[in-house]
Design a protein around this motif. Structure first.
Motif, PDB file in Angstrom:
ATOM      1  N   GLN A  97       0.983  -1.221   0.235  1.00 58.46           N
ATOM      2  CA  GLN A  97       0.026  -0.084  -0.284  1.00 58.46           C
ATOM      3  C   GLN A  97       0.613   1.222  -0.541  1.00 58.46           C
ATOM      4  O   GLN A  97       2.083   0.879  -0.492  1.00 58.46           O
ATOM      5  N   LEU A  98       0.456   2.750   0.542  1.00 62.29           N
ATOM      6  CA  LEU A  98       1.148   3.993  -0.289  1.00 62.29           C
ATOM      7  C   LEU A  98       2.113   4.256   0.577  1.00 62.29           C
ATOM      8  O   LEU A  98       2.849   4.881   0.127  1.00 62.29           O
ATOM      9  N   ASP A  99       1.481   3.300   1.869  1.00 65.81           N
ATOM     10  CA  ASP A  99       2.527   3.918   2.969  1.00 65.81           C
ATOM     11  C   ASP A  99       4.054   3.317   3.644  1.00 65.81           C
ATOM     12  O   ASP A  99       4.770   3.029   3.658  1.00 65.81           O
ATOM     13  N   ASN A 100       4.106   2.402   1.958  1.00 68.27           N
ATOM     14  CA  ASN A 100       5.003   0.994   1.854  1.00 68.27           C
ATOM     15  C   ASN A 100       5.756   1.456   1.008  1.00 68.27           C
ATOM     16  O   ASN A 100       6.423   0.396   0.801  1.00 68.27           O
ATOM     17  N   ILE A 101       5.532   2.619   0.149  1.00 69.74           N
ATOM     18  CA  ILE A 101       6.031   2.412  -1.237  1.00 69.74           C
ATOM     19  C   ILE A 101       6.619   4.236  -1.429  1.00 69.74           C
ATOM     20  O   ILE A 101       5.493   4.561  -0.582  1.00 69.74           O
ATOM     21  N   PHE A 102       7.990   4.580  -2.125  1.00 68.48           N
ATOM     22  CA  PHE A 102       8.505   5.190  -1.778  1.00 68.48           C
ATOM     23  C   PHE A 102       8.617   5.457  -3.714  1.00 68.48           C
ATOM     24  O   PHE A 102       9.016   5.023  -4.238  1.00 68.48           O
ATOM     25  N   TYR A 103       7.997   7.211  -4.159  1.00 65.97           N
ATOM     26  CA  TYR A 103       8.254   7.308  -5.788  1.00 65.97           C
ATOM     27  C   TYR A 103       9.428   7.529  -6.227  1.00 65.97           C
ATOM     28  O   TYR A 103       9.118   8.858  -5.943  1.00 65.97           O
TER      29      TYR A 103
END
Length: 221
Positions: A97-103
């Motif tokens: 989910q978004l809190d575990n990935i960094f763009y």
């Protein structure tokens, strides 16, 4: 595009763009491609059956939650019938989910963290878990962000109707697991002179718990 483990420059949130969603889906597909050839050096992770087992262990402490218990039994039986192959099943992140990935804006890649919940399950399970905040209770695959994510995923790994038809089962499993954790979180939470933030949190948890319970009751009808 490949998964990247470098210093991130963007933390994404619910305002993620369609282009970023497409890259997000592509990144998860890349991870699944790696999973297909990955062999652990030592002890393997547990498999998906640990999830209903843990859920059942909690629900058995609440015999009045009969609809949830029955839903878990029916769902577990159904999941045990799903086909397993190297192309649709392997080690999944289970919290992509978004809190575990960094763009990384410059090269449109992702840094990924928190593999603590990794488990052997169907890749479709990982997709549903990642998209949890965007699918909604009605499994809305027409949501623009969901469509972009799936477009990115399918650019690396095609998804057939059989995969997509599995989505609702994994969403139901997620709801049951979340429900059991909420029961546990609210257990013994009546603290004397509790701070205001704790009372607010308890009310929020209770509302979500009750919404989930009504869903199980509807399934039982």
């Amino acid at each position: 595009m490949q998964l990247c483990l470098v210093q991130p420059d963007t933390i994404l949130d619910e305002n993620i763009t369609e282009v970023q969603c497409e890259d997000w889906g592509r990144a998860l597909a890349s991870l699944h491609q790696l999973s297909r050839v990955y062999e652990p050096f030592s002890t393997k992770r547990s498999n998906w059956q640990d999830i209903p087992w843990k859920t059942d262990a909690m629900l058995q402490r609440y015999p009045d939650e009969q609809e949830a218990i029955e839903e878990l039994g029916k769902l577990t039986e159904r999941l045990q019938l799903l086909p397993i192959s190297n192309s649709n099943y392997g080690l999944i992140h289970y919290d992509f989910q978004l809190d575990n990935i960094f763009y990384e804006e410059n090269n449109r890649s992702f840094s990924v963290i928190d593999f603590d919940d990794a488990v052997y399950s169907w890749y479709a399970h990982d997709i549903v878990t990642a998209l949890d905040d965007f699918l909604g209770d009605d499994m809305n695959l027409d949501n623009s962000q969901v469509k972009s994510f799936l477009k990115g995923y399918c650019s690396e790994i095609p998804l057939g109707n059989e995969d997509i038809n599995q989505f609702p089962f994994f969403q139901r499993l997620m709801k049951l697991y979340r429900f059991s954790k909420l029961l546990w979180s609210l257990e013994g939470s009546n603290v004397t002179d509790a701070p205001e933030w704790l009372d607010d949190t308890k009310l929020k948890f209770a509302r979500v718990r009750d919404d989930l319970r009504r869903g199980f009751e509807s399934n039982a009808e």
